[in-house]
Design an enzyme around this catalytic site. Structure first.
Site, PDB file in Angstrom:
ATOM      1  N   CYS A 118       0.815  -1.228   0.000  1.00  0.00           N
ATOM      2  CA  CYS A 118       0.000   0.000   0.000  1.00  0.00           C
ATOM      3  C   CYS A 118       0.847   1.277   0.000  1.00  0.00           C
ATOM      4  O   CYS A 118       0.512   2.260  -0.657  1.00  0.00           O
ATOM      5  CB  CYS A 118      -0.971  -0.010   1.171  1.00  0.00           C
ATOM      6  SG  CYS A 118      -0.276  -0.654   2.693  1.00  0.00           S
ATOM      7  N   HIS A 121      -2.808   6.318   4.662  1.00  0.00           N
ATOM      8  CA  HIS A 121      -1.368   6.488   4.837  1.00  0.00           C
ATOM      9  C   HIS A 121      -0.954   7.863   4.290  1.00  0.00           C
ATOM     10  O   HIS A 121      -1.467   8.302   3.254  1.00  0.00           O
ATOM     11  CB  HIS A 121      -0.578   5.441   4.031  1.00  0.00           C
ATOM     12  CG  HIS A 121      -0.705   4.036   4.547  1.00  0.00           C
ATOM     13  ND1 HIS A 121      -1.373   3.688   5.691  1.00  0.00           N
ATOM     14  CD2 HIS A 121      -0.205   2.877   4.031  1.00  0.00           C
ATOM     15  CE1 HIS A 121      -1.285   2.372   5.873  1.00  0.00           C
ATOM     16  NE2 HIS A 121      -0.584   1.861   4.879  1.00  0.00           N
TER      17      HIS A 121
HETATM   18  N1  LIG Z   1      -4.430  -3.632   5.004  1.00  0.00           N
HETATM   19  C1  LIG Z   1      -3.822  -3.043   3.985  1.00  0.00           C
HETATM   20  O1  LIG Z   1      -3.793  -1.795   3.855  1.00  0.00           O
HETATM   21  C2  LIG Z   1      -3.171  -3.874   2.929  1.00  0.00           C
HETATM   22  C3  LIG Z   1      -2.780  -3.259   1.756  1.00  0.00           C
HETATM   23  C4  LIG Z   1      -2.167  -4.019   0.780  1.00  0.00           C
HETATM   24  C5  LIG Z   1      -1.980  -5.356   0.996  1.00  0.00           C
HETATM   25  N2  LIG Z   1      -2.368  -5.944   2.170  1.00  0.00           N
HETATM   26  C6  LIG Z   1      -2.135  -7.387   2.337  1.00  0.00           C
HETATM   27  O2  LIG Z   1      -3.379  -8.061   2.266  1.00  0.00           O
HETATM   28  C7  LIG Z   1      -3.373  -9.195   3.141  1.00  0.00           C
HETATM   29  C8  LIG Z   1      -4.570  -9.131   4.090  1.00  0.00           C
HETATM   30  O3  LIG Z   1      -4.572  -7.920   4.780  1.00  0.00           O
HETATM   31  P1  LIG Z   1      -5.802  -7.457   5.668  1.00  0.00           P
HETATM   32  O4  LIG Z   1      -5.410  -6.125   6.148  1.00  0.00           O
HETATM   33  O5  LIG Z   1      -7.102  -7.624   4.970  1.00  0.00           O
HETATM   34  O6  LIG Z   1      -5.714  -8.521   6.896  1.00  0.00           O
HETATM   35  P2  LIG Z   1      -6.859  -8.997   7.914  1.00  0.00           P
HETATM   36  O7  LIG Z   1      -7.827  -7.889   8.168  1.00  0.00           O
HETATM   37  O8  LIG Z   1      -6.140  -9.585   9.054  1.00  0.00           O
HETATM   38  O9  LIG Z   1      -7.648 -10.151   7.112  1.00  0.00           O
HETATM   39  C9  LIG Z   1      -7.048 -11.378   6.788  1.00  0.00           C
HETATM   40  C10 LIG Z   1      -7.992 -12.189   5.923  1.00  0.00           C
HETATM   41  O10 LIG Z   1      -7.320 -13.380   5.513  1.00  0.00           O
HETATM   42  C11 LIG Z   1      -8.116 -14.496   5.876  1.00  0.00           C
HETATM   43  N3  LIG Z   1      -7.303 -15.666   6.211  1.00  0.00           N
HETATM   44  C12 LIG Z   1      -6.378 -15.792   7.188  1.00  0.00           C
HETATM   45  N4  LIG Z   1      -5.879 -17.058   7.199  1.00  0.00           N
HETATM   46  C13 LIG Z   1      -6.517 -17.720   6.209  1.00  0.00           C
HETATM   47  C14 LIG Z   1      -6.464 -19.056   5.743  1.00  0.00           C
HETATM   48  N5  LIG Z   1      -5.650 -19.976   6.297  1.00  0.00           N
HETATM   49  N6  LIG Z   1      -7.272 -19.418   4.704  1.00  0.00           N
HETATM   50  C15 LIG Z   1      -8.108 -18.512   4.157  1.00  0.00           C
HETATM   51  N7  LIG Z   1      -8.204 -17.219   4.555  1.00  0.00           N
HETATM   52  C16 LIG Z   1      -7.424 -16.836   5.586  1.00  0.00           C
HETATM   53  C17 LIG Z   1      -8.901 -14.043   7.094  1.00  0.00           C
HETATM   54  O11 LIG Z   1     -10.015 -14.882   7.261  1.00  0.00           O
HETATM   55  P3  LIG Z   1     -10.628 -15.215   8.722  1.00  0.00           P
HETATM   56  O12 LIG Z   1     -11.500 -14.055   9.069  1.00  0.00           O
HETATM   57  O13 LIG Z   1     -11.400 -16.465   8.469  1.00  0.00           O
HETATM   58  O14 LIG Z   1      -9.475 -15.395   9.659  1.00  0.00           O
HETATM   59  C18 LIG Z   1      -9.262 -12.622   6.643  1.00  0.00           C
HETATM   60  O15 LIG Z   1     -10.334 -12.666   5.741  1.00  0.00           O
HETATM   61  C19 LIG Z   1      -2.014  -9.167   3.840  1.00  0.00           C
HETATM   62  O16 LIG Z   1      -1.129 -10.030   3.148  1.00  0.00           O
HETATM   63  C20 LIG Z   1      -1.566  -7.731   3.691  1.00  0.00           C
HETATM   64  O17 LIG Z   1      -0.168  -7.610   3.696  1.00  0.00           O
HETATM   65  C21 LIG Z   1      -2.981  -5.237   3.133  1.00  0.00           C
END
Ligand SMILES: NC(=O)c1ccc[n+]([C@@H]2O[C@H](COP(=O)([O-])OP(=O)(O)OC[C@H]3O[C@@H](n4cnc5c(N)ncnc54)[C@H](OP(=O)(O)O)[C@@H]3O)[C@@H](O)[C@H]2O)c1
Length: 355
Positions: free
Chosen positions: A131, A243
């Site tokens: 991001c 950000h």
């Molecule tokens: N947040 C940002 O600004 C941003 C920006 C760019 C990229 N990212 C990337 O995007 C990814 C997710 O970020 P987020 O902020 O959305 O995190 P988050 O809010 O913690 O959400 C994680 C998601 O992944 C799912 N998950 C976790 N373990 C899993 C598994 N074993 N099988 C299937 N689904 C699973 C979770 O499902 P459950 O609810 O079932 O646990 C939830 O839906 C990360 O790799 C992060 O680096 C984030």
């Protein structure tokens, strides 16, 4: 006839925005499937104003027939399931760090290097950058086109939503604990985040950079130009969404402030808000939920030859993640996939010629 789209990580911070963005932009989907971990199977998530989707477990999900999958379940999960989906014929747009630096995976920002999508057929995967890289390269691209950028110095002010749903809860709970004099609980962050700032995002690397800082440098070079030098200091701040970045750019030749402002103003996806007065600049709290990258405080940096300073703000969950992923899906559908989700014939010829 529309596409079948899967959103992987649908219960997370990014997945939630992906579902909203698909609905808001009226993505031509006949069917949208929500996937998350086994823990969430059977739960419901909102899709647009009126619809809800039942969540299915990724682990046992068969991707056959899915045209496009937007992945954000974390790098380790993507490592296993993105290639599995690609093998079933799905084009994966992955938000995690897992494939970004893979030479066979294009790393794409819709306004900056859309032509790179053509390389997707090597692995069936397209990566979204980090991001903080995303908003930086959108602001740098029109300037780089104007005068080659030699070096970028950037300090980030990154919101807690960049670390996911649980990190947002931690800021909320710690803030409350401070007010009611409860002990502070730290789980997501290594130091207290409420009423504090933390110069540490992702793990430390051998040279002293954090991995977030390394990502900003290598991803910017992969997307924009391998010759640009980037030094980043990435800082987590107690802001929920959005950000901000203080950016110093060194060009190979002089660029007047007014030229820079004009180049940014006419570039798609950028909004320049730059009045040298109270409230004449953008802050994260004002732009949560928006898709543009905002540039303010554009001014000469007199401490180096050909220097410019600016302030860049974007919603990390929207342009920093979900919006860019959906924009890539739109570009794929417009140019590379036919309405049945198969590689378009004309494009197949083009891709062969390129690779
Ligand atoms: N947040 C940002 O600004 C941003 C920006 C760019 C990229 N990212 C990337 O995007 C990814 C997710 O970020 P987020 O902020 O959305 O995190 P988050 O809010 O913690 O959400 C994680 C998601 O992944 C799912 N998950 C976790 N373990 C899993 C598994 N074993 N099988 C299937 N689904 C699973 C979770 O499902 P459950 O609810 O079932 O646990 C939830 O839906 C990360 O790799 C992060 O680096 C984030």
């Amino acid at each position: 006839m529309g596409y079948k789209v899967a959103v992987v990580g649908a219960t997370g911070a990014v997945g939630h925005e992906m579902l909203s963005t698909l609905a808001e932009r009226e993505f031509p989907a006949d069917e949208v499937v929500a996937l998350a971990s086994e823990r969430s199977a059977g739960r419901e998530v909102s899709f647009g104003e009126d619809d809800v989707l039942k969540v299915h477990a990724l682990e046992s999900y068969d991707f056959k027939g899915v045209d496009i999958a937007l992945f954000s379940p974390g790098a380790k999960v993507s490592a296993v399931h993105a290639p599995r989906a690609a093998k079933a014929g799905t084009v994966v747009i992955d938000n995690t760090s897992q494939f970004r630096m893979d030479p066979d995976v294009p790393l794409v920002v819709a306004e900056v290097n859309p032509q790179a999508i053509a390389q997707y057929k090597k692995r069936g995967i397209i990566a979204n950058p980090n991001c903080s890289t995303m908003q930086l390269v959108v602001a740098l691209k029109p300037l780089h086109d104007r005068a080659r950028i030699k070096r970028v110095v950037v300090a980030t002010y990154q919101s807690v939503s960049g670390a996911g749903r649980d990190a947002m809860d931690e800021l909320f709970n710690q803030t409350r604990s401070v007010y009611v004099n409860d002990p502070i609980k730290k789980e997501q962050f290594t130091k207290q985040i409420a009423f504090n700032v933390i110069p540490h995002i992702d793990v430390f690397m051998e040279d002293g950079d954090t991995k977030e800082e390394w990502k900003m440098a290598v991803e910017t070079r992969k997307i924009l130009d391998p010759d640009i030098a980037v030094i980043a200091t990435c800082v987590r701040v107690p802001v929920f969404i959005g950000h901000a970045e203080a950016v110093n750019v060194e060009f190979s030749r002089p660029v007047a402030e007014e030229d820079a402002r004009r180049a940014l103003r006419t570039f798609p996806g950028v909004s320049v808000v730059d009045h040298r007065a109270d409230e004449g600049y953008v802050t994260p709290a004002e732009i949560a939920g928006e898709d543009l990258v905002y540039v303010s405080r554009i001014r000469k940096d007199p401490t180096v030859a050909n220097g410019l300073a600016m302030w860049v703000v974007a919603d990390n969950l929207r342009k920093g993640a979900a919006t860019n992923a959906v924009q890539i899906a739109e570009l794929l559908c417009g140019k590379y996939l036919d309405r049945r989700g198969r590689a378009a014939t004309t494009q197949r010829r083009t891709v062969t010629a390129v690779s």
